[in-house]
Design an enzyme around this catalytic site. Sequence first.
Site, PDB file in Angstrom:
ATOM      1  N   ARG A 111      14.850 -62.062 -33.332  1.00 17.94           N
ATOM      2  CA  ARG A 111      15.315 -60.918 -32.555  1.00 17.94           C
ATOM      3  C   ARG A 111      15.938 -61.448 -31.261  1.00 17.94           C
ATOM      4  NH1 ARG A 111      10.158 -59.905 -34.507  1.00 17.94           N
ATOM      5  NH2 ARG A 111       9.986 -58.130 -35.963  1.00 17.94           N
ATOM      6  N   LYS A 136       7.233 -59.532 -31.919  1.00 11.32           N
ATOM      7  CA  LYS A 136       6.857 -58.131 -32.081  1.00 11.32           C
ATOM      8  C   LYS A 136       5.455 -58.033 -32.659  1.00 11.32           C
ATOM      9  CE  LYS A 136       8.721 -53.787 -33.859  1.00 11.32           C
ATOM     10  NZ  LYS A 136       9.818 -53.165 -34.649  1.00 11.32           N
ATOM     11  N   HIS A 242      21.359 -57.339 -33.491  1.00 13.24           N
ATOM     12  CA  HIS A 242      20.301 -57.253 -34.504  1.00 13.24           C
ATOM     13  C   HIS A 242      20.863 -57.363 -35.922  1.00 13.24           C
ATOM     14  CE1 HIS A 242      16.014 -56.636 -34.881  1.00 13.24           C
ATOM     15  NE2 HIS A 242      16.206 -55.794 -35.882  1.00 13.24           N
ATOM     16  N   ARG A 245      20.237 -60.607 -37.630  1.00 16.88           N
ATOM     17  CA  ARG A 245      18.907 -60.727 -38.253  1.00 16.88           C
ATOM     18  C   ARG A 245      18.912 -60.084 -39.638  1.00 16.88           C
ATOM     19  NH1 ARG A 245      13.260 -61.078 -37.178  1.00 16.88           N
ATOM     20  NH2 ARG A 245      12.019 -59.313 -37.908  1.00 16.88           N
ATOM     21  N   HIS A 268       7.393 -60.063 -40.403  1.00 16.81           N
ATOM     22  CA  HIS A 268       6.971 -58.714 -40.779  1.00 16.81           C
ATOM     23  C   HIS A 268       5.497 -58.691 -41.179  1.00 16.81           C
ATOM     24  CE1 HIS A 268      11.356 -57.459 -41.945  1.00 16.81           C
ATOM     25  NE2 HIS A 268      11.126 -57.336 -40.649  1.00 16.81           N
ATOM     26  N   TYR A 277      15.691 -55.058 -47.529  1.00 18.42           N
ATOM     27  CA  TYR A 277      16.861 -55.914 -47.694  1.00 18.42           C
ATOM     28  C   TYR A 277      17.245 -56.114 -49.156  1.00 18.42           C
ATOM     29  CZ  TYR A 277      16.005 -56.800 -42.798  1.00 18.42           C
ATOM     30  OH  TYR A 277      15.810 -56.624 -41.444  1.00 18.42           O
TER      31      TYR A 277
END
Length: 294
Positions: A111, A136, A242, A245, A268, A277
């Site tokens: 990110r 995150k 973004h 990414r 994640h 994705y």
Amino acid sequence: VSCYIEWVRKFLERYKNYKNAGQVQINEFLSELAVKHHVSASTQNQALAAILFYFRFLKQENPVELSGVIHAKKPVRVPVVFSRNEVRKIIELMEGQKKLIAKVLYGTGMRLNEAISLRVLDIDFERREIAVRNGKGAKDRRVMIPESLSEELKKHLEKVKLIHEKDLKDGWGRVDLPGKLSDKFTGSRYDFKWQFVFPQKSRWKNKETGEEGRWHIEGSLLQSAVKQAIILAGVNKNASCHTFRHSFATHLLAGGMDLRSVQELLGHSDLATTTIYTHVENSQLREGHKKYFP
């Protein structure tokens, strides 16, 4: 605050004939927002937070049975993705440090805030790894350094070291350490290893104390540079930093990398987040489509 007041007002108006409105009415009110008024999930959550605040802090009650609420659905959006050719064209139109950061974003899947917050000690050229600290969800992870970026990053750090040495010569060169490390390791704030990989062009200055320092580059500067490059490249997509990414993940999956590995690289928590994705670039679906729509 005004939003909370408005939601509480609507709730009390809806149940003004109830002397002791409680969790049954809360469930009903929130469900009506989703079913009858078709509000978004975030709006429903805001209403819930406001009503709970009213009950817990003003009425001194604690409604707990809220499992019967019909939740508003969160929209599932397919991420915008660059083609490999679009990535190349966009990055070629950028310059200097911003161009290198864009390459890092696409080459590692980081990110924007993770990339610009990198410190020198986070990069391990021997292991070809970058440590992403406090990503995150307050999680650390490691990402791979693309072979094509290794030498460029080394040369960049040589320039950063010269900048740091000049800052030291000018009587500054101190940087804040993460968390409470500044209190524990006072002298380390001058060490090169703690400096930011992508520093500001100019030192900041405290007008009151005269103190100067150098923080990392502002994320907004890179966002503007990427937006400009997207326009110049003629890429008509609602894209941003973004998107690099998203493109990183999509291109890895298209190249045959397994979903679990991509999940780890992206950081994640839930594999379901990564599966989005697979909907963006599915070669089997594309080949099947060609049979009927050549």
